[in-house]
Design a protein around this motif. Sequence first.
Motif, mmCIF file in Angstrom:
data_model
loop_
_atom_site.group_PDB
_atom_site.id
_atom_site.type_symbol
_atom_site.label_atom_id
_atom_site.label_comp_id
_atom_site.label_asym_id
_atom_site.label_seq_id
_atom_site.Cartn_x
_atom_site.Cartn_y
_atom_site.Cartn_z
ATOM 1 N N ASN A 225 21.513 62.905 77.368
ATOM 2 C CA ASN A 225 22.411 62.760 78.742
ATOM 3 C C ASN A 225 23.464 61.738 78.353
ATOM 4 N N GLU A 226 24.635 61.666 79.393
ATOM 5 C CA GLU A 226 25.743 60.579 79.348
ATOM 6 C C GLU A 226 25.145 59.128 79.198
ATOM 7 N N VAL A 227 25.736 58.439 78.299
ATOM 8 C CA VAL A 227 25.374 57.114 78.043
ATOM 9 C C VAL A 227 26.792 56.446 78.124
ATOM 10 N N THR A 228 26.924 55.416 78.956
ATOM 11 C CA THR A 228 28.317 54.603 79.109
ATOM 12 C C THR A 228 28.123 53.388 78.368
ATOM 13 N N ILE A 229 28.808 52.847 77.379
ATOM 14 C CA ILE A 229 28.774 51.843 76.550
ATOM 15 C C ILE A 229 29.959 50.845 77.071
ATOM 16 N N GLY A 230 29.863 50.225 78.054
ATOM 17 C CA GLY A 230 31.048 49.222 78.526
ATOM 18 C C GLY A 230 32.318 50.361 78.727
ATOM 19 N N PRO A 231 33.462 49.717 79.183
ATOM 20 C CA PRO A 231 34.521 50.575 79.716
ATOM 21 C C PRO A 231 35.264 51.493 78.545
ATOM 22 N N SER B 26 33.181 62.227 69.037
ATOM 23 C CA SER B 26 32.020 63.211 69.222
ATOM 24 C C SER B 26 32.051 63.959 70.405
ATOM 25 N N ALA B 27 31.807 65.025 70.239
ATOM 26 C CA ALA B 27 31.490 65.916 71.431
ATOM 27 C C ALA B 27 30.181 65.645 72.320
ATOM 28 N N THR B 28 29.249 64.878 71.661
ATOM 29 C CA THR B 28 28.140 64.652 72.205
ATOM 30 C C THR B 28 27.780 63.221 72.110
ATOM 31 N N GLU B 29 26.719 62.709 72.801
ATOM 32 C CA GLU B 29 26.096 61.083 72.966
ATOM 33 C C GLU B 29 25.683 60.805 71.609
ATOM 34 N N LEU B 30 26.358 60.144 70.931
ATOM 35 C CA LEU B 30 25.832 59.826 69.705
ATOM 36 C C LEU B 30 26.458 58.046 69.682
ATOM 37 N N VAL B 31 25.289 57.284 69.653
ATOM 38 C CA VAL B 31 25.614 55.654 69.814
ATOM 39 C C VAL B 31 25.495 55.056 68.141
ATOM 40 N N SER B 32 26.488 54.233 67.727
ATOM 41 C CA SER B 32 26.084 53.561 66.534
ATOM 42 C C SER B 32 25.840 52.300 66.955
ATOM 43 N N VAL B 33 24.895 51.644 66.178
ATOM 44 C CA VAL B 33 24.314 50.344 66.452
ATOM 45 C C VAL B 33 24.487 49.407 65.249
ATOM 46 N N TYR B 34 25.416 48.379 65.191
ATOM 47 C CA TYR B 34 25.656 47.672 64.116
ATOM 48 C C TYR B 34 24.773 46.529 64.095
ATOM 49 N N MET B 35 24.095 45.979 63.246
ATOM 50 C CA MET B 35 23.300 44.899 63.402
ATOM 51 C C MET B 35 24.276 43.699 62.380
ATOM 52 N N ASP B 36 23.997 42.204 62.611
ATOM 53 C CA ASP B 36 24.564 41.414 62.213
ATOM 54 C C ASP B 36 24.049 41.130 61.065
ATOM 55 N N GLU B 37 24.813 40.122 60.202
ATOM 56 C CA GLU B 37 24.491 39.719 58.746
ATOM 57 C C GLU B 37 23.217 39.053 58.593
ATOM 58 N N SER B 38 22.800 38.235 59.357
ATOM 59 C CA SER B 38 21.451 37.414 59.174
ATOM 60 C C SER B 38 20.268 38.360 59.561
ATOM 61 N N TRP B 39 20.516 39.230 60.636
ATOM 62 C CA TRP B 39 19.391 40.168 60.770
ATOM 63 C C TRP B 39 19.242 40.978 59.641
#
Length: 309
Positions: free
Chosen positions: A175-181, A205-218
């Motif tokens: 389903n549609e996901v909104t990440i910030g404006p 993307s034509a579909t709902e694909l979310v990329s999650v970047y983790m920080d250096e220490s994690w």
Amino acid sequence: MNIGIIGAGLSGIVAARELTRHGHTVELIEKSRSVGGRLATRRIRDGKADHGAVYFTVRGEELKQEVADWQTKGWVNVWYADPYPRYVAVDGMNALAKRLSDGLTVHLNERAEAVTMMDEAVIVRTDVTTRPYDRLLITSPLPQTFDLLADFPIDTTLHGLTYAPTFVGLFEFGNEVTIGPDGILDTGLASGLLKVINNRQKGVSATELVSVYMDESWSEEWYDRPEDETLHEIERLLQTVTASVIQSSQLKRWRYAQATDVWNEPYYRLRDEPIFLAGDVFLEPDDASGRTRFESAYVSGLRVAEAMR
């Protein structure tokens, strides 16, 4: 001259274009199945997700002129501006790398294993064949470069530069996901999260694909843990941003994602040898940002090509 370039990321591609334009015979050797390096995009069913460089910005006049041409060709767009433009590639960042490398000679799926000198020729042994060159450029991350040049003297300060890893989780939603404006959140996130990007809102993307970047220490802390455990923890942290149901997930591990220090020259030449090093870690002395990025890779490629001509 016959010139070899190890690594078909942005610096290698830019240098190859310049050297070819000046009449040299140039070959790129790339261990991956595609050009681009961290200009990386993954297709997931009907969608695409960038999982390396998220966007790029422009400070210098040389890249500004180049990007204006890319916009005219329909290769890049402005994603958003706050306070200055963030550019993204149409069809994903890897599509830009492929367009820039069009017409170049690239040996994909070929891993360089050793570099030696024979008379005045630079010999590159790969897992496929042996290739002789008049000059050689290496643009791979420095730890990999040092392995290739184990028998050559290199400045000890350069050896002291280190890299931090990064994990990127790729999540597909039904389903549609909104990440910030604008499709990106990079402030006010749970500990460990660096950026969360919706590739549909980004225009990739034509579909709902979310990329999650983790920080250096994690990423350092979790680097040697099992992949499924790591992906599960990233998913748990993503749920602090959105509670939408995830359909599928993948994990990308970048071992050399970000240099923790930089070399304040746009390239390095080995003493007494026709071997050059370049890449995003090599910055011009007056670079005000002081960090690796798309533009530093681009400028490094230009400057090393000028030196090799």
